[in-house]
Design an enzyme around this catalytic site. Structure first.
Site, short mmCIF file in Angstrom:
data_model
loop_
_atom_site.label_atom_id
_atom_site.label_comp_id
_atom_site.label_asym_id
_atom_site.label_seq_id
_atom_site.Cartn_x
_atom_site.Cartn_y
_atom_site.Cartn_z
N HIS A 62 -26.00 -4.76 -1.78
CA HIS A 62 -26.95 -4.28 -2.79
C HIS A 62 -28.16 -3.62 -2.16
O HIS A 62 -28.61 -2.55 -2.57
CB HIS A 62 -27.46 -5.49 -3.60
CG HIS A 62 -26.82 -5.57 -4.94
ND1 HIS A 62 -26.41 -6.75 -5.49
CD2 HIS A 62 -26.53 -4.61 -5.83
CE1 HIS A 62 -25.89 -6.51 -6.67
NE2 HIS A 62 -25.95 -5.21 -6.90
N ARG B 182 -14.42 6.87 1.82
CA ARG B 182 -13.79 5.96 2.79
C ARG B 182 -13.47 4.65 2.07
O ARG B 182 -14.28 3.73 2.05
CB ARG B 182 -14.74 5.69 3.96
CG ARG B 182 -14.94 6.88 4.90
CD ARG B 182 -15.91 6.51 6.01
NE ARG B 182 -15.84 7.40 7.15
CZ ARG B 182 -16.66 8.43 7.36
NH1 ARG B 182 -17.61 8.68 6.50
NH2 ARG B 182 -16.53 9.17 8.44
N ARG C 85 -9.63 8.64 0.47
CA ARG C 85 -8.76 8.35 1.61
C ARG C 85 -8.18 6.95 1.46
O ARG C 85 -8.93 5.99 1.19
CB ARG C 85 -9.55 8.44 2.91
CG ARG C 85 -8.71 8.08 4.11
CD ARG C 85 -9.44 8.31 5.38
NE ARG C 85 -10.50 7.35 5.60
CZ ARG C 85 -11.38 7.45 6.59
NH1 ARG C 85 -11.34 8.47 7.41
NH2 ARG C 85 -12.30 6.53 6.77
N GLU D 116 -6.47 14.49 12.18
CA GLU D 116 -7.36 13.85 13.15
C GLU D 116 -6.63 13.39 14.41
O GLU D 116 -7.16 12.62 15.19
CB GLU D 116 -8.12 12.68 12.50
CG GLU D 116 -7.25 11.66 11.82
CD GLU D 116 -8.05 10.56 11.13
OE1 GLU D 116 -9.25 10.41 11.36
OE2 GLU D 116 -7.43 9.82 10.34
N ASN E 48 -14.17 13.32 13.94
CA ASN E 48 -14.63 12.13 14.67
C ASN E 48 -13.49 11.56 15.51
O ASN E 48 -13.67 11.22 16.67
CB ASN E 48 -15.12 11.04 13.69
CG ASN E 48 -16.18 11.56 12.74
OD1 ASN E 48 -16.73 12.63 12.97
ND2 ASN E 48 -16.45 10.82 11.69
N ASP E 49 -12.32 11.46 14.90
CA ASP E 49 -11.17 10.97 15.66
C ASP E 49 -10.48 12.08 16.44
O ASP E 49 -10.00 11.84 17.54
CB ASP E 49 -10.17 10.29 14.71
CG ASP E 49 -10.57 8.85 14.44
OD1 ASP E 49 -10.96 8.16 15.39
OD2 ASP E 49 -10.55 8.43 13.27
N ARG F 290 -14.20 6.62 20.94
CA ARG F 290 -15.44 7.18 20.39
C ARG F 290 -16.64 6.24 20.47
O ARG F 290 -17.77 6.65 20.28
CB ARG F 290 -15.22 7.71 18.96
CG ARG F 290 -14.90 6.69 17.91
CD ARG F 290 -14.30 7.36 16.67
NE ARG F 290 -15.13 7.22 15.50
CZ ARG F 290 -14.72 7.44 14.25
NH1 ARG F 290 -13.49 7.83 14.02
NH2 ARG F 290 -15.53 7.30 13.25
N CYS G 74 -14.06 16.73 7.14
CA CYS G 74 -14.90 15.62 6.70
C CYS G 74 -15.47 14.84 7.88
O CYS G 74 -16.18 13.87 7.69
CB CYS G 74 -14.14 14.70 5.77
SG CYS G 74 -12.65 14.03 6.50
#
Ligand code: PEP
Ligand code: MG
Length: 567
Positions: free
Chosen positions: A186, A293, A329, A428, A451-452, A462, A499
Site C-alpha cells: 500500500h 509484469r 506478460r 529477450e 534487460n535480459d 544482470r 519494454c
C-alpha cells in the site's frame, strides 16, 4: 548509506521526521458500568468516523478517488453491526471499552487473515488500522498525523498505513522511508500515486535515522544518504533541481501524439507492476500498457492467486486503459524473481534454468489458471498475452495450444472473451533473436526485453557487479540483435515493441526509430521525456546516424558517438 526497496522514483532532500506510533497499552480492569463504557465507545467511534471521513475527503483530492474509498471503507467496517455487537457484548460482560475494542478487532483481523481470498486477507490490515484509531481515541492519544509537517520533511516510519497516508501533505513531504513493505505494498502504491520518492523495507530505519537528520532519499535507486557534507549535498540538490526543472518543461508534451520529427506515429506505452500503477501510467499520458509484469501479483501472495483474483487484477488494468492496448506478460518466475510457494528446486544456475515459460509449460495446470484469467479480462479491453523467455518455436506453439484449450473451456461455460486475443513473444534471448523470422510467423507481436537480452547476449548476470562493465546495450552484438528482431517483425508485418529499460534511453531512441521500432514501453515518469526525444528525430537523420553507429566496433565508441549527437 542505507538501502531498501526502490518504491517510488525521484530524489527527495529534507529533514527526517521520525514518526513514532503512540503507546496504546491500557489496563484491562473489570468494569461494572456498561452504560458508561458503551457511551465512551460510542463517542470514540463517532470521533473516529468523523476524522476518517475528513481524511477520505482530503484523500479524494490529493491522491485519488480509489484510495479515498479505502478510507471510506474503514467507516463502514467500524460501524458494521456485527463488529459493534461484538464490542457491545464484551462491554456488557464487564470489560472496559479499550479491551472490548481490542479483542473484537483482534477477532476480526484474525478472521480475515485466515481467509482464502487474498483481497479479503488484506482487510485484516484495515481492521488493525481501525483498532489503532479507536484505541487512540479512547486513551486520548494522538495517532500519527502527517498533515501538519514542516516543508521538506522526510517521513521515517515503521509502516505507513492507509489512514496515515491520507494525512500526508504532498507539498511538505519530499520523501518516505519505511521499515516494511515491497514495491506492491500500500505504501509503495500510494507513494507512487503522490509522486513522493520512497525507499521501503530499510532495516532498522527508526534506529539508524535520528529526528532532524538531513536525508537524501533516492527512490529510483533505493538508497538513502544521511547527513551528507555540504559539497555532496550541493551535488544532490543540483540533481534534484535539474530533475524538477526538466520534469516541468516536459508538460508541453502532455496530451500530444507521439510522432517522430517527420510526423510518423509511434506508440508510447507504460511498464507497470501492479493494477494501481495503471492509474499513474494514464496520468502520465501512457497510450496503453506495453508490459504488465504479472509476477508481482504472485510475489505479493503467499499462495498461487486464484483465477478470480488474477482476473480482477487484469480486468482493472483493462478497464483503466479503456480501449488502449494492454500487454500482460505471463508469469516470469525464476532467475532473480523468486516465488517461494511455487516450490522451484534450487538450481546451480537459475538464470539458465527452469524459469518463465519453461516453468509454466511444465506446470500447465497452474499456467492455465492465468491464461483463463487473461482471456476473461480480454472481454473488458484490448488485452494481449505476452510470453517471456521464449527460445524456440515449440514454446510459443505450446502456449497457443493452451490458450486454445482455455478458449474452448470458456466457450463451453458461456464466458465472454476476445476470440482474436493476440499472443506475442518477448524477445529477450539470443535464440529468439536468431529465429526471429520463424517466431514472427507464429505470433502476433514482439516486445524486446533488453534487460535480459543484454545479459544473455553478453553472458553477463544482470545483477553481478564484477562484470557490469559488459552489461551495456551499446555493445555491437546487442545492437545487431535488436536490429534483426525489429527487421524480422517489420518484414512479417507484426508490431514490434521494446519494454526493456533501453526503450527510454535517450541515446538509443534515434537508433530504434531508424530500425523501425513501432512501440516504446517505458516507466510512467519517462513517458513525456521519451515523447519529446522521439519528436526530435526525423527518420532520414536517424538512418544516417544508425548507419555510422552500426559500423563501430566497441560499446564505448557507440556510446561516445551517440552522446555527441543526442542532446
Ligand atoms: C526485460 O528483460 O527486458 C524485461 C522487460 O523484463 P524483466 O526486466 O522483468 O526481466
Ligand atoms: Mg526479462
Amino acid at each position: 548509506m542505507l538501502t531498501g526497496v526502490n518504491a517510488s522514483d525521484g530524489i527527495g532532500i529534507g529533514k527526517a521526521v521520525v514518526a513514532i506510533e503512540p503507546d496504546l497499552t491500557y489496563k484491562a480492569t473489570a468494569h461494572n458500568d456498561p452504560e458508561a463504557e458503551r457511551a465512551r465507545y460510542q463517542k470514540a467511534l463517532d470521533d473516529f468516523c468523523a476524522r476518517t471521513q475528513e481524511q477520505a475527503d482530503r484523500m479524494a483530492v490529493t491522491v485519488g478517488e480509489e484510495e479515498a474509498q479505502i478510507m471510506a471503507g474503514h467507516i463502514m467496517m467500524a460501524q458494521d453491526p456485527f463488529m459493534m455487537e461484538e464490542v457491545g457484548n464484551r462491554i456488557d460482560s464487564g470489560m472496559g471499552a479499550e479491551q472490548a475494542v481490542d479483542e473484537a478487532c483482534e477477532m476480526f483481523s484474525g478472521m480475515f487473515e485466515s481467509m482464502e481470498d487474498a483481497l479479503m486477507r488484506e482487510r485484516a490490515a484495515d481492521v488493525k488500522d481501525i483498532r489503532l484509531g479507536l484505541l487512540a481515541n479512547l486513551l486520548g492519544k494522538q495517532v500519527v498525523d502527517l498533515s501538519s509537517l514542516q516543508k521538506d520533511s522526510i517521513v521515517v516510519i515503521h509502516d505507513l498505513t492507509p489512514s496515515m497516508t491520507a494525512t500526508i501533505d504532498k507539498d511538505h513531504v519530499v520523501g518516505i522511508i519505511t521499515e516494511t513493505g515491497g514495491r506492491t505494498s500500500h505504501s509503495a502504491i500510494i507513494a507512487r500515486a503522490l509522486e513522493i520518492p520512497a525507499v521501503l523495507s530499510v532495516e532498522n530505519a527508526l534506529q539508524k535515522i535520528t529526528q532532524g537528520d538531513t536525508c537524501v532519499v533516492d527512490g529510483t535507486k533505493g538508497e538513502i544518504t544521511l547527513n551528507p557534507d555540504a559539497t555532496a549535498l550541493k551535488g544532490y540538490q543540483k540533481i534534484a533541481d535539474e530533475v524538477a526543472e526538466a520534469k516541468a518543461a516536459l508538460n508541453v508534451f502532455k496530451g500530444k501524439e507521439t510522432v517522430t520529427g517527420d510526423g510518423e506515429k509511434r506508440l508510447l506505452v507504460a511498464n507497470i507492476g501492479t493494477p494501481e500503477e495503471a492509474i499513474n501510467a494514464a496520468e502520465h499520458d501512457a497510450e496503453g500498457v506495453g508490459l504488465f509484469r504479472s509476477e508481482f501479483l504472485f510475489m505479493d501472495a503467499s499462495e498461487l492467486p486464484s483465477e478470480n483474483e488474477q482476473f480482477v487484477a487484469y480486468q482493472k488494468v483493462a478497464l483503466r486503459m479503456k480501449d488502449k492496448p494492454v500487454i500482460i506478460r505471463t508469469l516470469d518466475v525464476g532467475g532473480d524473481k523468486e516465488i517461494p510457494y511455487l516450490g522451484l528446486t534450487k538450481e546451480e544456475n537459475p538464470f539458465m534454468g527452469n524459469r518463465a515459460v519453461r516453468y509454466c509449460l511444465i506446470n500447465a495446470d497452474k499456467y492455465k489458471v492465468q491464461l483463463r484469467a487473461l482471456l476473461r479480462a480480454s472481454a473488458f479491453g484490448d488485452v494481449k498475452i505476452m510470453v517471456p523467455l521464449v527460445t524456440c518455436v515449440e514454446e510459443i506453439r505450446a502456449v497457443k495450444k493452451l490458450v486454445e484449450e482455455c478458449k474452448e473451456e470458456l466457450r463451453a461455460e458461456g464466458t465472454d472473451f476476445n476470440e482474436n486475443i493476440e499472443v506475442g513473444t518477448m524477445m529477450e534471448t539470443p535464440a529468439a533473436s536468431l529465429i526471429a523470422d520463424d517466431l514472427a510467423a507464429e505470433c502476433d507481436f514482439f516486445s524486446i526485453g533488453t534487460n535480459d537480452l543484454i545479459g544473455y547476449t553478453m553472458c553477463v548476470d544482470r545483477g553481478n557487479d564484477s562484470v557490469a562493465y559488459l552489461y551495456s546495450v551499446y555493445n555491437p552484438a546487442v545492437l545487431r540483435s535488436i536490429q534483426r528482431i525489429i527487421k524480422a517483425g517489420n518484414d512479417a508485418n507484426i508490431m514490434v515493441g521494446m519494454c526493456g529499460e533501453a526503450a527510454a534511453d535517450p541515446l538509443l531512441i534515434p537508433l530504434l526509430i531508424s530500425f523501425g521500432l513501432d512501440e516504446f514501453s517505458v516507466s510512467a515518469p519517462s513517458i513525456l521525456r521519451t515523447r519529446k526525444i522521439i519528436s526530435e528525430w526525423k527518420k532520414a537523420d536517424a538512418d544516417k546516424l544508425a548507419a555510422e553507429i552500426m559500423e563501430l566496433k566497441t560499446a564505448a565508441e557507440v556510446k561516445a558517438k551517440l552522446a555527441s549527437v543526442v542532446k
